[in-house]
Design a protein around this motif. Structure first.
Motif, PDB file in Angstrom:
ATOM      1  N   TYR A  18     -24.529 -54.130 100.272  1.00 16.93           N
ATOM      2  CA  TYR A  18     -25.670 -54.497 101.097  1.00 16.93           C
ATOM      3  C   TYR A  18     -26.343 -53.320 101.773  1.00 16.93           C
ATOM      4  O   TYR A  18     -27.067 -53.500 102.745  1.00 16.93           O
ATOM      5  N   GLY A  19     -26.113 -52.102 101.269  1.00 16.01           N
ATOM      6  CA  GLY A  19     -26.810 -50.979 101.864  1.00 16.01           C
ATOM      7  C   GLY A  19     -26.145 -49.654 101.619  1.00 16.01           C
ATOM      8  O   GLY A  19     -25.140 -49.546 100.909  1.00 16.01           O
ATOM      9  N   GLN A  60     -30.186 -47.601 104.677  1.00 16.06           N
ATOM     10  CA  GLN A  60     -30.947 -48.723 104.127  1.00 16.06           C
ATOM     11  C   GLN A  60     -30.021 -49.921 104.038  1.00 16.06           C
ATOM     12  O   GLN A  60     -28.895 -49.811 103.545  1.00 16.06           O
ATOM     13  N   THR A  67     -35.281 -56.091 103.616  1.00 16.32           N
ATOM     14  CA  THR A  67     -34.714 -54.751 103.611  1.00 16.32           C
ATOM     15  C   THR A  67     -35.181 -53.991 104.854  1.00 16.32           C
ATOM     16  O   THR A  67     -36.342 -54.107 105.251  1.00 16.32           O
ATOM     17  N   SER A  77     -39.211 -54.398 104.739  1.00 23.49           N
ATOM     18  CA  SER A  77     -39.820 -54.999 103.558  1.00 23.49           C
ATOM     19  C   SER A  77     -39.042 -56.228 103.124  1.00 23.49           C
ATOM     20  O   SER A  77     -37.942 -56.495 103.607  1.00 23.49           O
ATOM     21  N   SER A  78     -39.629 -56.931 102.175  1.00 20.65           N
ATOM     22  CA  SER A  78     -38.947 -58.077 101.593  1.00 20.65           C
ATOM     23  C   SER A  78     -39.474 -58.316 100.188  1.00 20.65           C
ATOM     24  O   SER A  78     -40.675 -58.188  99.937  1.00 20.65           O
ATOM     25  N   GLU A 101     -44.348 -54.849 102.371  1.00 20.99           N
ATOM     26  CA  GLU A 101     -43.670 -53.712 102.994  1.00 20.99           C
ATOM     27  C   GLU A 101     -44.505 -53.154 104.134  1.00 20.99           C
ATOM     28  O   GLU A 101     -45.713 -52.981 104.000  1.00 20.99           O
ATOM     29  N   ASP A 143     -43.630 -58.139  96.590  1.00 23.82           N
ATOM     30  CA  ASP A 143     -43.042 -57.379  97.688  1.00 23.82           C
ATOM     31  C   ASP A 143     -44.051 -57.232  98.811  1.00 23.82           C
ATOM     32  O   ASP A 143     -45.247 -57.070  98.574  1.00 23.82           O
ATOM     33  N   VAL A 199     -35.183 -61.240  99.681  1.00 22.80           N
ATOM     34  CA  VAL A 199     -34.300 -60.107  99.970  1.00 22.80           C
ATOM     35  C   VAL A 199     -34.988 -59.191 100.984  1.00 22.80           C
ATOM     36  O   VAL A 199     -35.751 -58.294 100.608  1.00 22.80           O
ATOM     37  N   TYR A 219     -29.947 -54.267 103.186  1.00 26.25           N
ATOM     38  CA  TYR A 219     -30.649 -55.441 102.691  1.00 26.25           C
ATOM     39  C   TYR A 219     -29.706 -56.626 102.672  1.00 26.25           C
ATOM     40  O   TYR A 219     -28.479 -56.472 102.630  1.00 26.25           O
ATOM     41  N   CYS A 220     -30.299 -57.832 102.737  1.00 24.48           N
ATOM     42  CA  CYS A 220     -29.504 -59.051 102.857  1.00 24.48           C
ATOM     43  C   CYS A 220     -30.094 -60.130 101.957  1.00 24.48           C
ATOM     44  O   CYS A 220     -31.090 -60.765 102.325  1.00 24.48           O
ATOM     45  N   GLY A 243     -35.019 -49.969 106.328  1.00 26.00           N
ATOM     46  CA  GLY A 243     -34.678 -48.580 106.071  1.00 26.00           C
ATOM     47  C   GLY A 243     -35.057 -47.711 107.249  1.00 26.00           C
ATOM     48  O   GLY A 243     -36.131 -47.881 107.845  1.00 26.00           O
TER      49      GLY A 243
END
Length: 189
Positions: free
Chosen positions: A108-109, A129, A142, A167-168, A181, A179, A140, A131-132, A144
Motif C-alpha cells: 500500500y505504499g 506515497q 493516493t 489523486s484517485s 489529481e 484519474d 484507488v 494508496y488504499c 504522495g
C-alpha cells in the motif's frame, strides 16, 4: 520484451527508435535474480536521448545522450514489505553523476530516500506515497509527499522544495478508468 525464466530470475528489455530523427531514443536492459527467498539482486543499463517533437525549436540545439548503470539489492522483510537499496552511475558527454536510493516498499505504499551528487548538482530527497484500494479496486485514492534540498552547483546556496499530490483512480467498469489529481509544489525557482 520481458522474460521470466523462473520465480528466481527475470529480464526486461526495451528499445525505442525515433524514425523522424533516425536515432535510438532509448535502450534499456533490467535483470532481477533472487539469491534466496528473501534477497534479490537487480541490475539495469539505460541509454537515453532527449525526446523532442519533430521540427521543434529545441531540435536546433545539440542533443546529448545519457547512459546509466545501476545495481541494487532487495530484502523481503515480510510478505507485504521489502527494503531496497540502489547505487547508480550516470554518464553524460563530458561528466558524470552518482545516485543512491534506499527505502521500503509495500502493498500500500513506499517510503524512500534518494541522493545525487556530481554534474547535475547535489540533491537529497525523501518521499512517501500511500494508496488504499477501495470497493474491490474500483476507487484507488493516493497520497504522495516529498521534501528535497538541492544545490544546482557547488557555488549556489542550498534550496528546499516541498511537494504533495492527492489523486484517485476511478474504475466504474473493468475496461474504463479515469484519474483525478491535485498537485502542490513549493519551490523558490
Amino acid at each position: 520484451a520481458s522474460y521470466r525464466g523462473s520465480a528466481r530470475f527475470s529480464l526486461y528489455g526495451r528499445y525505442d527508435y525515433d524514425l523522424n530523427y533516425d536515432w535510438i531514443s532509448r535502450g534499456q536492459v533490467f535483470g532481477r535474480v533472487s539469491i534466496t527467498d528473501r534477497i534479490a539482486l537487480t541490475g539495469e543499463y539505460i541509454y537515453r536521448s532527449p525526446r523532442l517533437p519533430f521540427h521543434s525549436f529545441f531540435s536546433l540545439f545539440p542533443r546529448n545522450s545519457v547512459t546509466e548503470v545501476e545495481g541494487g539489492v532487495e530484502y523481503n522483510l515480510t510478505a507485504l514489505w521489502r527494503a531496497f537499496g540502489r547505487l547508480a552511475y550516470v554518464k553524460y558527454i563530458s561528466d558524470n553523476n552518482r545516485r543512491y536510493t534506499a527505502g521500503l516498499a509495500g502493498e500500500y505504499g513506499s517510503v524512500s530516500y534518494s541522493g545525487n551528487v556530481g554534474y547535475a548538482g547535489k540533491l537529497n530527497s525523501v518521499s512517501a506515497q500511500f494508496y488504499c484500494p477501495l470497493l474491490n479496486r474500483a476507487v484507488v485514492p493516493t497520497l504522495g509527499l516529498s521534501y528535497a534540498e538541492y544545490r544546482l552547483s557547488w557555488s549556489n546556496d542550498i534550496a528546499h522544495t516541498r511537494a504533495a499530490v492527492l489523486s484517485s483512480t476511478v474504475r466504474p467498469w473493468p475496461t474504463f478508468s479515469f484519474d483525478l489529481e491535485f498537485q502542490w509544489l513549493n519551490n523558490r525557482i
